[in-house]
Design an enzyme around this catalytic site. Structure first.
Site, PDB file in Angstrom:
ATOM      1  NE  ARG A 194      -3.885  -1.868   2.600  1.00 57.24           N
ATOM      2  CZ  ARG A 194      -3.880  -2.351   3.850  1.00 57.24           C
ATOM      3  NH1 ARG A 194      -3.175  -1.748   4.788  1.00 57.24           N
ATOM      4  NH2 ARG A 194      -4.579  -3.412   4.156  1.00 57.24           N
TER       5      ARG A 194
ATOM      6  NE  ARG B 160      -7.758   5.431   3.111  1.00 56.63           N
ATOM      7  CZ  ARG B 160      -8.572   4.996   4.074  1.00 56.63           C
ATOM      8  NH1 ARG B 160      -9.520   5.796   4.538  1.00 56.63           N
ATOM      9  NH2 ARG B 160      -8.420   3.800   4.588  1.00 56.63           N
TER      10      ARG B 160
ATOM     11  NE  ARG C 193     -10.398   7.152  -2.943  1.00 56.88           N
ATOM     12  CZ  ARG C 193     -11.657   7.558  -2.792  1.00 56.88           C
ATOM     13  NH1 ARG C 193     -12.083   8.629  -3.435  1.00 56.88           N
ATOM     14  NH2 ARG C 193     -12.491   6.912  -2.000  1.00 56.88           N
TER      15      ARG C 193
END
Length: 356
Positions: free
Chosen positions: A37, A41, A50
């Protein structure tokens, strides 16, 4: 840029990268590191993309998936890029109604419970319906530095089957295990269709530009060794054997150190382990002819930099300088992580690996 191999053939620069050398258990100038990952975020560069689209739109728009993949590799200075995608969109063309709910994660609204459910769940004879993934692979490979390899991935059949049967994440896997135990015909149908599709999916990722792929069995840790051997091992082993003809496979399994001997039996050029395993003991079990990837607890990155360094050094010391160690977290980086801490672990690993 290409270089000559020992056989006198020219090979792409990424084949001589520290990541690919470590995969082959060859000596490297320092320990390679990438992070599950790593495009996520926690990175402001990711969020700037995003915020303009939904998660599934990001996954299905090759140009955007390529952008966040390339940016993460560049910003962090990691030794490999990993394709930005998700495990579950592969299930949509197989017959699953998938949505991503804010704050709740993925939902499969027509879970596989009855014989009729299983009948409509079909393997993909042709993976062209997942063309957005393969187009992203091509764009990423074209945009990466020549000496940085690209990793592809897929969910392992047990993890994908669990999502498809439970309909979402689960703490106890009641529906999945009940089907395993009581209806071997339905279980085999689901696992076989997934396995055949995964082989085609990962093979195509290699064909379109990946240098290695990771098979994520993120949920297999809920199983006992006996259950893993009976209900999962044959399928995972078949996938890894078939896909390995096209390139190296990282076999990543989490949550249960008792499964390590069976992970070895399932195969793979690299064994990915989480923080619940002792890396030194795992390496001794796997043998030194395969590489090992891991295995810092992701929560460590919430600590201060001196503590992160201390914990990283423990992992590096467990690796003991043997060729074939790829540093990674034991699972993915958390969404609310400080970007500077993720950048710090990459620099720390490179520094410790070079000095060791």
């Amino acid at each position: 840029m290409k270089s000559l191999s020992a056989s006198g053939k020219f090979m792409p620069a990424y084949e001589q990268s520290r990541m690919m050398k470590a995969i082959r258990c060859e000596p490297v100038d320092t320990t390679p590191v990438w992070i599950m990952r790593q495009a996520g975020r926690y990175l402001p560069e990711y969020m700037s993309v995003r915020n303009k689209v939904t998660f599934i739109e990001l996954c299905k728009t090759p140009e955007l998936a390529a952008e966040v993949t390339l940016t993460a590799q560049q910003v962090l200075g990691v030794d490999a890029a990993i394709l930005f995608a998700d495990l579950l969109p592969m299930l949509q063309p197989m017959g699953m109604d998938l949505t991503y709910e804010k704050g709740e994660g993925p939902k499969l609204h027509n879970p596989l419970r009855t014989s009729a459910d299983v009948d409509r769940f079909q393997e993909l004879e042709n993976v062209d319906e997942l063309g957005f993934v393969f187009e992203a692979v091509k764009l990423i490979r074209a945009g990466l530095p020549e000496d940085i390899p690209l990793l592809g991935f897929a969910g392992a059949p047990f993890t994908l089957a669990s999502y498809a049967i439970e309909g979402s994440g689960s703490k106890n896997y009641i529906h999945t295990k009940t089907m395993m135990y009581t209806d071997p015909g339905k279980w085999d149908a689901i696992m076989s269709r997934l396995s055949n599709t995964i082989v085609r999916y990962l093979t195509r990722q290699f064909q379109d530009g990946c240098q290695a792929v990771q098979l994520f069995d993120s949920w297999a840790g809920c199983l006992s060794p006996d259950d893993y051997r009976q209900y999962v091992l044959p399928y995972t082993k078949r996938i890894i054997s078939a896909v390995s003809e096209h390139g190296p496979v990282i076999n990543f399994l989490t949550g249960n150190p008792a499964l390590l001997p069976l992970q070895k039996e399932a195969g793979g050029r690299v064994m990915g382990i989480d923080w619940r395993c002792d890396l030194k003991e795992a390496r001794e079990l796997f043998g030194y002819d395969v590489a090992v990837q891991g295995n810092l607890d992701p929560v460590t990155l919430f600590a201060d930099i001196p503590t992160i360094r201390e914990k990283a050094k423990i992992v590096m010391d467990k690796a003991a300088g043997h060729p074939g160690h790829i540093f990674n977290l034991g699972h993915g980086v958390m969404p609310d992580m400080k970007p500077e801490n993720v950048k710090a672990i990459v620099n720390i690993v490179h520094e410790l690996g070079a000095s060791g």
